[in-house]
Every structure is written in C-alpha cells, then in structure tokens.
Design a protein around this motif. Structure first.
Motif, PDB file in Angstrom:
ATOM      1  N   ASN A  17       0.824  -1.208   0.000  1.00 35.19           N
ATOM      2  CA  ASN A  17       0.000   0.000   0.000  1.00 35.19           C
ATOM      3  C   ASN A  17       0.860   1.261   0.000  1.00 35.19           C
ATOM      4  O   ASN A  17       0.469   2.282  -0.559  1.00 35.19           O
ATOM      5  CB  ASN A  17      -0.913   0.037   1.225  1.00 35.19           C
ATOM      6  N   LYS A  18       2.040   1.190   0.653  1.00 31.82           N
ATOM      7  CA  LYS A  18       2.833   2.410   0.820  1.00 31.82           C
ATOM      8  C   LYS A  18       4.304   2.272   0.441  1.00 31.82           C
ATOM      9  O   LYS A  18       4.979   3.276   0.199  1.00 31.82           O
ATOM     10  CB  LYS A  18       2.762   2.881   2.285  1.00 31.82           C
ATOM     11  N   ASP A  19       4.835   1.053   0.385  1.00 28.36           N
ATOM     12  CA  ASP A  19       6.264   0.860   0.151  1.00 28.36           C
ATOM     13  C   ASP A  19       6.550   0.478  -1.293  1.00 28.36           C
ATOM     14  O   ASP A  19       5.790  -0.292  -1.905  1.00 28.36           O
ATOM     15  CB  ASP A  19       6.819  -0.244   1.068  1.00 28.36           C
ATOM     16  N   PRO A  20       7.650   0.967  -1.870  1.00 28.98           N
ATOM     17  CA  PRO A  20       8.069   0.472  -3.185  1.00 28.98           C
ATOM     18  C   PRO A  20       8.537  -0.976  -3.064  1.00 28.98           C
ATOM     19  O   PRO A  20       9.237  -1.333  -2.117  1.00 28.98           O
ATOM     20  CB  PRO A  20       9.223   1.410  -3.560  1.00 28.98           C
ATOM     21  N   GLY A  38       1.969   7.482   8.200  1.00 23.93           N
ATOM     22  CA  GLY A  38       1.980   8.778   7.532  1.00 23.93           C
ATOM     23  C   GLY A  38       2.480   8.748   6.101  1.00 23.93           C
ATOM     24  O   GLY A  38       2.572   9.800   5.457  1.00 23.93           O
ATOM     25  N   ALA A  39       2.812   7.566   5.566  1.00 25.63           N
ATOM     26  CA  ALA A  39       3.339   7.481   4.197  1.00 25.63           C
ATOM     27  C   ALA A  39       2.223   7.625   3.176  1.00 25.63           C
ATOM     28  O   ALA A  39       1.063   7.289   3.445  1.00 25.63           O
ATOM     29  CB  ALA A  39       4.068   6.154   4.002  1.00 25.63           C
ATOM     30  N   GLN A  40       2.587   8.103   1.995  1.00 26.62           N
ATOM     31  CA  GLN A  40       1.630   8.249   0.909  1.00 26.62           C
ATOM     32  C   GLN A  40       1.330   6.877   0.301  1.00 26.62           C
ATOM     33  O   GLN A  40       2.215   6.056   0.110  1.00 26.62           O
ATOM     34  CB  GLN A  40       2.204   9.165  -0.170  1.00 26.62           C
ATOM     35  N   LYS A  41       0.065   6.641  -0.011  1.00 32.53           N
ATOM     36  CA  LYS A  41      -0.297   5.359  -0.608  1.00 32.53           C
ATOM     37  C   LYS A  41       0.297   5.230  -2.003  1.00 32.53           C
ATOM     38  O   LYS A  41       0.297   6.169  -2.786  1.00 32.53           O
ATOM     39  CB  LYS A  41      -1.826   5.221  -0.679  1.00 32.53           C
ATOM     40  N   GLN A  42       0.811   4.031  -2.308  1.00 38.37           N
ATOM     41  CA  GLN A  42       1.394   3.745  -3.614  1.00 38.37           C
ATOM     42  C   GLN A  42       0.430   2.967  -4.513  1.00 38.37           C
ATOM     43  O   GLN A  42       0.282   3.264  -5.682  1.00 38.37           O
ATOM     44  CB  GLN A  42       2.697   2.932  -3.426  1.00 38.37           C
ATOM     45  N   ILE A  43      -0.206   1.941  -3.943  1.00 39.10           N
ATOM     46  CA  ILE A  43      -1.092   1.063  -4.700  1.00 39.10           C
ATOM     47  C   ILE A  43      -2.456   1.050  -4.026  1.00 39.10           C
ATOM     48  O   ILE A  43      -2.557   0.852  -2.812  1.00 39.10           O
ATOM     49  CB  ILE A  43      -0.528  -0.377  -4.768  1.00 39.10           C
ATOM     50  N   ASP A  44      -3.525   1.253  -4.798  1.00 36.63           N
ATOM     51  CA  ASP A  44      -4.877   1.288  -4.241  1.00 36.63           C
ATOM     52  C   ASP A  44      -5.644  -0.007  -4.431  1.00 36.63           C
ATOM     53  O   ASP A  44      -6.587  -0.279  -3.692  1.00 36.63           O
ATOM     54  CB  ASP A  44      -5.678   2.438  -4.852  1.00 36.63           C
ATOM     55  N   ALA A  45      -5.286  -0.798  -5.437  1.00 33.82           N
ATOM     56  CA  ALA A  45      -6.039  -2.028  -5.713  1.00 33.82           C
ATOM     57  C   ALA A  45      -5.156  -3.034  -6.423  1.00 33.82           C
ATOM     58  O   ALA A  45      -4.248  -2.662  -7.185  1.00 33.82           O
ATOM     59  CB  ALA A  45      -7.274  -1.716  -6.549  1.00 33.82           C
ATOM     60  N   VAL A  46      -5.405  -4.320  -6.163  1.00 35.35           N
ATOM     61  CA  VAL A  46      -4.668  -5.398  -6.807  1.00 35.35           C
ATOM     62  C   VAL A  46      -5.641  -6.511  -7.189  1.00 35.35           C
ATOM     63  O   VAL A  46      -6.748  -6.594  -6.647  1.00 35.35           O
ATOM     64  CB  VAL A  46      -3.564  -5.984  -5.893  1.00 35.35           C
ATOM     65  N   VAL A  47      -5.207  -7.347  -8.123  1.00 30.99           N
ATOM     66  CA  VAL A  47      -5.892  -8.612  -8.364  1.00 30.99           C
ATOM     67  C   VAL A  47      -5.153  -9.665  -7.542  1.00 30.99           C
ATOM     68  O   VAL A  47      -4.025 -10.021  -7.851  1.00 30.99           O
ATOM     69  CB  VAL A  47      -5.889  -8.999  -9.855  1.00 30.99           C
ATOM     70  N   ALA A  48      -5.777 -10.120  -6.467  1.00 28.91           N
ATOM     71  CA  ALA A  48      -5.172 -11.133  -5.597  1.00 28.91           C
ATOM     72  C   ALA A  48      -5.633 -12.509  -6.050  1.00 28.91           C
ATOM     73  O   ALA A  48      -6.837 -12.755  -6.172  1.00 28.91           O
ATOM     74  CB  ALA A  48      -5.556 -10.883  -4.144  1.00 28.91           C
ATOM     75  N   LYS A  49      -4.677 -13.402  -6.310  1.00 28.33           N
ATOM     76  CA  LYS A  49      -5.002 -14.735  -6.812  1.00 28.33           C
ATOM     77  C   LYS A  49      -4.769 -15.758  -5.710  1.00 28.33           C
ATOM     78  O   LYS A  49      -3.647 -15.954  -5.253  1.00 28.33           O
ATOM     79  CB  LYS A  49      -4.166 -15.044  -8.056  1.00 28.33           C
ATOM     80  N   PHE A  50      -5.882 -16.388  -5.278  1.00 26.63           N
ATOM     81  CA  PHE A  50      -5.868 -17.319  -4.156  1.00 26.63           C
ATOM     82  C   PHE A  50      -5.788 -18.750  -4.680  1.00 26.63           C
ATOM     83  O   PHE A  50      -6.489 -19.133  -5.619  1.00 26.63           O
ATOM     84  CB  PHE A  50      -7.120 -17.145  -3.308  1.00 26.63           C
ATOM     85  N   TYR A  51      -4.961 -19.545  -4.001  1.00 23.28           N
ATOM     86  CA  TYR A  51      -4.752 -20.934  -4.408  1.00 23.28           C
ATOM     87  C   TYR A  51      -5.376 -21.932  -3.442  1.00 23.28           C
ATOM     88  O   TYR A  51      -5.546 -23.098  -3.789  1.00 23.28           O
ATOM     89  CB  TYR A  51      -3.243 -21.214  -4.537  1.00 23.28           C
ATOM     90  N   CYS A  52      -5.683 -21.489  -2.222  1.00 21.93           N
ATOM     91  CA  CYS A  52      -6.280 -22.394  -1.236  1.00 21.93           C
ATOM     92  C   CYS A  52      -6.927 -21.584  -0.114  1.00 21.93           C
ATOM     93  O   CYS A  52      -6.666 -20.392   0.045  1.00 21.93           O
ATOM     94  CB  CYS A  52      -5.230 -23.353  -0.653  1.00 21.93           C
TER      95      CYS A  52
END
Length: 560
Positions: free
Chosen positions: A35-38, A114-128
């Motif tokens: 969400n916040k880290d590169p 207090g860090a700026q958000k980097q990513i707001d949404a992802v496609v999370a792929k669940f295996y189990c």
C-alpha cells in the motif's frame, strides 16, 4: 519464487502453513507493505485491503503456480515445458482487493505511518483456503508481487471533474468516491497482480486495539485492564468532551451520540438486528462539527452530504457492467463497522432523476435493513452490512431515512444552519492539557465498548419484572406503543451496559434500567416541544420532487 521452485512440496497448502508460522515468527513489519512501500518484482510483499469483487476462476498449468503464464520463462521454465495433461491443470480464484475505503486520517496515519499510498487495488489470486472469504471482508495478504505492465494514466479519470457540478461542501463525498473511481478507471487486466501465499483477516478496525493486544500477547483482560478499571470516569469525560466541543453543551445529545458510537450489530439466529442503533438528530445544530466528531473518534466513516446534484450524479451501489464484465464500485460498498453519516442539511426542493431515486431507495435499505442491493442489471442481490448510521436533518427527514430513535437538538450558542462557512477547530488531533484522557484513550474505549455489546443478558427476576411493568405503563400512556418500543428500550439498556464495559451484575442492572428510563424520559419531553402537533397533509406531485419540508413523494417507493 526461487525458494518455492527448489522445494519438494510445492502445494499451496504447504506454503500457506509455512508462511503462517514464518510471519508469526519474524513479524509482518519486516515485509514491505505494498500500500505504501516500493516493492521489487517477484518479491514477498503484503497488502491490506477489502475484497470488492470475486472474478471467475482461472485454470493454469502447474508450472505457472504463483506466477502469470507469460512469466514462466522468468522462472527458468520454457513454454515447451508447460504440461498439457488434465491432471496438471490447476485452478485459482482471483479477487479484486482494494485499500479499505473511508479510513479516517488518524487511522491511516497509524496503519501507514503517515506514508503516501502507492497502490490502491490489486488482483489477488488465491490458491487455497479461500472459500470462507466473501465480498467486503478485510484481509492482509502476503504473496508474490507482479507489477502491472501498463499502469493506467492519471488523466484517464478525474473524480474531481466528474463531480465539478457539485458544491464545494461535498468535497468529503468526492473523497469517498475517489478510490472507487480509480478502481473503475482501469479494467482488471491493468491492475497489478499478487499471488497469495498466505492471508489473515483484519480482526480489529481500530489499530490502537491491535497494538495493545499484540503487546499483551492477545490477553484481552490484561490489554484493557486500564479501561475496565476506569470505564465510568472515561465515559463521563468523553460525554463532557462531546458536549462542550461538539454539541454546544447539549449533554443529552452527547449521551445518545455515545450510544450510537458504541453500537454494533451482533450475530443472532432470529434475524433481529441486535445492537443496531440508528440515530436521527434534528433541529438547529452544527452539522459540520458532528461530522468532524465522528471522523475524530472512529476509524472508518462514510460521510454522505446529500444534495440533489450528488444524489443524481452516480449510483451509490455496486453495478455490474456486462460489457466489460466488471463490477463498478459504489460508495455503499464499505467494510464492516463503518459509521455512515447521512447529512441531509443541504437538501433543497428540486427534481430527482432515475439515479437519484435509486440512490434514495438504496439508502432506505441501508438504514432500515442493513442491506445493500448490488445491481446486476437483470437482477439484484442483497449483501448484509454491519454499520452504524446517524442521520442529520433540520426537521423530519425523507421517510426513507426514518429511524426509531429521534432526538431534537438543544444547543446553547448560535449554530450554523448548514448554508454558510463554518470554522471548525474541534477536529484537531492534538490532545489538550486540560483533558483527563487522551483522544487515543477515547478511541480505544469506544472499540472495547463495541466489543462488549454482545455480552448482555437479563437473568435477574426483579429487573425483568420492572421491564414488563414499564412496557405496560407505556401502553397505558400511549396506545400506539408497540413491541418495537420495547425492543428499543432493551437495546438502550444493552448499549448503556456496554458503555460501562458490561461490569454490571443483577443488582446493578436495575441501575442500568433506571438510567435508560431517565434518558428516554428526557428525550420524549424534549421532542414533544419541537414536534408539530398535527401532521401535515401529504404533498402530491409527479413522484420526482423534494418538497420544502424535506419530504418526497416518489412513485417508485412506497410511502411509509
């Protein structure tokens, strides 16, 4: 990926268990937070968010586990090595996970430092282990990161332009829908991917509670011993804090706001909305202050500052786009235990279009039934929600926003009527020296109280008899008294008991009963001073207008 490829056991279940113990051992803080880290490609990362949609299952060759098929060569495999046998074809479940919406500033500051958000949404792929997950569940996922090949241009969607016709006062509405618009701006293929190795639910919406529990090694009694020992003092101090700073010395309003703050739906088998306490505050008061109060104390707040432009602009509920096969997110898709503040102070006479009518109906379902109906064009599906609701209005609001508990304000000083600019300073997050308790202590206290809402029982014969006699007397005084009034009074007792952190035995429960009677008597006496003595006749019209008294005659919605 290298570690997984070299291991003998490559099953998803094995790695789920492995990272469950591994993360518990090393601590999640050592893993970059997407969400916040590169983050580097194919690195182990984590992401906090809410499930907003579940996509169709994917089928893939076993060699592509924890990676995309077009990235197989990156792992040393070749396209020719991909198995074609049926027994080598596997299945995974992709879900759209976006940052939790409506997160208040103090909450986000604690979670993201207090860090700026980097990513707001992802496609999370669940295996189990994903069958127990459902839409609006909040989770922290750990997995292998694959950035999007082409990030959507920042100019592809400008939420501010979409709402430029809406008045400046609706900036909070734009904030509420900005993330939704960002997710809609790109199709799912453009979103970055996260191949899930392990996930865990975010059990507490308040990060202060999570921190205390972690320090006490999940010993609840030890973590919150201070709050149980000082519950009465914190409660009295918080009521004074609310009354002096936010309700212009209206202590009765502060009491009812406190009960609304600690209210929380509890599971039950009878289908009754136990613990749900929607509140309508009416009259002359500073609605800006009250909206700010909820932002100051609660971790997740959805402010809906209603006017005609905002109601008519776009759908509040998620809508299925059959052309793209995507679910367009609406502002009424939120995480559990979000407070919804419906401010109707800016509603004026005017026309509601089809979208406006649908949004009013959606709010009615939320307020009255704690449901949000997702629109799939040819049919709709109800999704149960778990929220607190407060409705702010000058007078009787639209019938679709009706609540069982209504309180007219009695403020000492002059307050804004919602039309002018107001300098609101009460939301400063700095603790004043003259305060007995800090803001963080108030926030923690409210979360602990909400946790206690479920722990309520009436076993004493004396108090049960008093409740029965009280209900009989109410019916003698007012023949219109129903079982709903009895339910309301029992709910009041439950919430008052929780606000004292449930430290009442059978003899103390009688005091809770008397406290409820005192509050309800004061509320009734006050409301009688402000409520009109005779009901106004219903206003007829074409079914798409809002009258001067904030009442609507809507053809598509049955009048109550």
């Amino acid at each position: 990926l290298e570690t997984i490829d070299q291991a003998k056991d490559k099953s998803a279940e094995h790695w789920f268990d492995h990272y469950s113990s591994h993360i518990q051992k090393i601590g999640s803080d050592t893993i970059p937070l997407l969400n916040k880290d590169p983050c580097a490609k194919h690195a182990l990362v984590r992401f906090r968010g809410m499930i907003s949609n579940q996509l169709n299952n994917e089928y893939f060759p076993k060699v592509a586990q924890f990676r995309e098929v077009d990235n197989i060569e990156d792992s040393g495999a070749t396209a020719a090595a991909m198995p074609m046998r049926n027994e080598d074809i596997m299945q995974r479940v992709p879900m759209i996970v976006r940052s939790e919406p409506n997160q208040t500033e103090w909450n986000a500051r604690m979670v993201f430092n207090g860090a700026q958000k980097q990513i707001d949404a992802v496609v999370a792929k669940f295996y189990c282990h994903n069958k127990a997950l459902k839409i609006c569940d909040c989770i922290e996922i750990f997995g292998i990161w694959l950035p999007a090949q082409s990030q959507p241009s920042s100019s592809s969607s400008d939420p501010a332009k979409e709402h430029q016709e809406i008045k400046t006062d609706n900036q909070e509405n734009n904030k509420s829908t900005e993330l939704c618009s960002a997710v809609r701006a790109c199709n799912y293929e453009q979103l970055p991917k996260l191949h899930v190795l392990y996930y865990r639910r975010i059990e507490w919406e308040n990060p202060l509670v999570s921190s205390l529990l972690q320090s006490a090694r999940n010993d609840f009694d030890a973590a919150f011993k201070f709050y149980h020992e000082n519950a009465s003092s914190i409660r009295a101090s918080l009521i004074k804090y609310i009354a002096v700073r936010y309700t212009a010395n209206d202590y009765l309003m502060a009491e009812y706001i406190l009960l609304n703050l600690v209210s929380q739906m509890v599971p039950n088998k009878a289908g009754i909305m136990l613990g749900y306490f929607p509140l309508n505050i009416r009259g002359q008061f500073n609605n800006y202050k009250l909206r700010e109060l909820y932002q100051l104390l609660m971790p997740y707040v959805l402010n809906l500052n209603l006017n005609l432009d905002f109601l008519n602009a776009k759908r509040f509920v998620p809508v299925k786009n059959h052309e793209t096969d995507e679910l367009e997110i609406g502002c009424l898709q939120f995480r559990p235990n979000t407070v919804v503040v419906i401010d109707t102070m800016l509603l004026r006479e005017g026309e509601l279009n089809q979208i406006g009518l649908q949004n009013v109906e959606a709010l009615k379902e939320l307020v009255s039934g704690q449901k949000v109906f997702y629109d799939f064009q040819f049919h709709s599906l109800p999704f149960e929600v778990k929220s607190s609701v407060v409705v702010l209005s000058k007078s009787k609001p639209l019938p679709q926003f009706a609540t069982d508990c209504v309180l007219y304000a009695e403020c000492d000083d002059e307050v804004a009527d919602g039309d002018g600019d107001v300098d609101v300073n009460g939301g400063d997050d700095e603790d004043d020296d003259d305060e007995e308790f800090s803001l963080d202590q108030y926030r923690t206290y409210l979360s602990v109280c909400s946790h206690r809402v479920e722990e309520f029982s009436l076993s004493g014969g004396d108090v049960c008899k008093q409740i029965e006699e009280d209900f009989v007397n109410l019916r003698k005084q007012d023949p219109n008294t129903t079982e709903q009034d009895l339910h309301h009074r029992l709910l009041m007792m439950r919430l008052i008991n929780s606000s004292f952190l449930g430290q009442t035995n059978d003899s103390d429960m009688m005091n809770i009963f008397r406290y409820m009677q005192m509050l309800e008597t004061k509320r009734k006496n006050r409301n009688e001073k402000y409520e009109p003595q005779t009901a106004l006749p219903a206003k007829t019209g074409c079914g798409t207008s809002i009258g001067k008294n904030n009442t609507a005659v809507l053809n598509s919605i049955s009048e109550e």
